[in-house]
Design an enzyme around this catalytic site. Structure first.
Site, PDB file in Angstrom:
ATOM      1  N   LYS A  34      57.652   3.104  46.038  1.00  0.00           N
ATOM      2  CA  LYS A  34      58.701   3.028  47.075  1.00  0.00           C
ATOM      3  C   LYS A  34      58.387   4.042  48.177  1.00  0.00           C
ATOM      4  O   LYS A  34      57.486   4.874  48.012  1.00  0.00           O
ATOM      5  CB  LYS A  34      60.080   3.272  46.454  1.00  0.00           C
ATOM      6  CG  LYS A  34      60.247   4.591  45.742  1.00  0.00           C
ATOM      7  CD  LYS A  34      61.406   4.513  44.747  1.00  0.00           C
ATOM      8  CE  LYS A  34      61.528   5.739  43.906  1.00  0.00           C
ATOM      9  NZ  LYS A  34      62.333   6.797  44.466  1.00  0.00           N
ATOM     10  N   TYR A 252      56.605  30.609  69.056  1.00  0.00           N
ATOM     11  CA  TYR A 252      58.023  30.524  69.432  1.00  0.00           C
ATOM     12  C   TYR A 252      58.861  31.555  68.690  1.00  0.00           C
ATOM     13  O   TYR A 252      58.690  31.762  67.477  1.00  0.00           O
ATOM     14  CB  TYR A 252      58.583  29.141  69.077  1.00  0.00           C
ATOM     15  CG  TYR A 252      58.169  28.047  70.029  1.00  0.00           C
ATOM     16  CD1 TYR A 252      58.471  28.110  71.381  1.00  0.00           C
ATOM     17  CD2 TYR A 252      57.493  26.934  69.549  1.00  0.00           C
ATOM     18  CE1 TYR A 252      58.092  27.077  72.240  1.00  0.00           C
ATOM     19  CE2 TYR A 252      57.120  25.897  70.399  1.00  0.00           C
ATOM     20  CZ  TYR A 252      57.428  25.984  71.744  1.00  0.00           C
ATOM     21  OH  TYR A 252      57.060  24.980  72.591  1.00  0.00           O
TER      22      TYR A 252
END
Ligand SMILES: Cc1ncc(COP(=O)(O)O)c(C=O)c1O
Length: 355
Positions: A34, A252
């Site tokens: 899946k 950042y």
């Protein structure tokens, strides 16, 4: 130069399937593919696992994708399937469906006619999907009364099989065995953790997922110790390097500062590719055969690494983010998640290829 790349090792998949068979001899194996084969590519995985006895998916769409790719083994749909039209399509394509709710019994009744194979899911204690164990008789009778419906067997799922010391699995096992004693049909209980740690739960059909992809489902046992081989090799190139003076910020938010003048590398992968943004400074990256720590925040397109331990690496050299030599389980632990999620979250920007 290829940016982020995931190479899928088909021999590793076959090896890991053999490990399932070693642990659960005599059981049929429905490989869980899946979520696009846990992010590895469902049809690639299903073809590589052609010796599996069947496959387990989550939805009708996932099952049809495999049928259209020429997969002929049984395919069990573990969830969804709430309407008559879906049930009729499943019957048409010889798909097996898992029945866990009254709404599905009604949908089956409305689509009745065509032969269809089903599994009945009991809630043995996880309290997610499944009929209460006390209802096994009533549900079996209602399903048996429907024309064309063939009950393949009985299924349940464990909440804590990954923790061999947790008593819930024993209680679930007992509840399921009591509820299904004497009933016709196969038994299917085991995910990867139960394949490895709960031999009493093997039953007739096991449903492993994560161990087939080479990750460990058990807290304190590594994939290496379990002799599972990583299937995905995620890599990206070193795209820049520079020497940064002591005390300077990196990336950042300026969350990391250079403790001395040092080489800093930039690798071309970021959260835009599915590398976890929450991987903290210190998360290992493998380059030039050595582990170097990630430093600063993960950006959309790149990460920065401390190259003091691998000062000789060259631009273009590929770094392993996870794969051989750097288990995805380690990166997942550093980022506060599980390897399942790392694999599933790769984005279409990653180029996939086969080995
Ligand atoms: C019902 C069911 N069976 C089997 C599996 C396979 O589990 P694992 O990947 O832990 O082996 C899953 C996965 O979540 C599942 O939901």
């Amino acid at each position: 130069m290829i940016r982020a790349q995931a190479v899928i090792d088909r021999a590793a998949l076959a090896h890991n399937l053999q490990r399932v068979r070693d642990h659960a001899p005599g059981c049929r194996v429905y490989a869980a593919v899946k979520a696009d084969g846990y992010g590895h590519g469902a049809t690639t995985v299903a073809h590589a696992l052609h010796q599996a006895d069947g496959f387990a998916v989550s939805s009708l769409d996932e099952a049809l994708q495999l049928r259209w790719a020429g997969i002929e083994q049984p395919i069990a749909i573990l969830s969804q399937m709430l309407d008559a039209e879906s049930c009729a399509t499943a019957a048409e394509h010889a798909l097996e469906i898992v029945i866990f709710h009254d709404a599905q019994v009604e949908a089956l009744a409305a689509s009745a006619g065509r032969p269809i194979r089903i599994w009945v899911k009991l809630d043995s204690g996880m309290h997610r999907l499944g009929f209460a164990c006390e209802r096994a008789d009533e549900i079996a009778q209602r399903l048996q009364a429907l024309p064309g419906v063939q009950i393949m067997g009985w299924l349940t799922h464990f909440a804590c099989a990954d923790d061999p010391d947790d008593g819930l699995t024993d209680r679930q096992l007992r509840a399921f065995k009591d509820a299904t004693r004497g009933r016709a049909g196969d038994r299917s209980m085991a995910n990867s953790a139960a394949v490895l740690a709960w031999p009493d739960a093997h039953g007739d059909v096991v449903r492993p997922g994560i161990m087939l992809y080479g990750s460990s489902p058990i807290h304190d046992r590594s994939a290496h110790v379990l002799d599972l081989r990583p299937v995905m090799h995620l890599s990206a190139p070193l795209i820049a390097r520079q020497t940064i003076a002591a005390g300077e910020p990196i990336g950042y938010g300026a969350t990391w500062r250079t403790p001395e003048t040092m080489p800093v590398g930039v690798i071309g992968i970021g959260y835009g590719d599915g590398y976890p943004r929450h991987a903290p400074s210190g998360t290992p990256v493998l380059i030039g055969g050595r582990r170097v720590p990630l430093i600063g925040r993960v950006s959309m397109d790149m990460i920065t690494v401390d190259l003091r331990g691998a000062a000789d690496v060259r631009i273009g050299e590929r770094a392993t983010l996870w794969g051989p030599g750097l288990p995805a389980d380690e990166i997942a632990a550093a980022a506060g998640t599980i390897a399942y999620e790392l694999f599933c979250r790769l984005t279409p920007r990653v180029r996939f290829s086969l080995a």
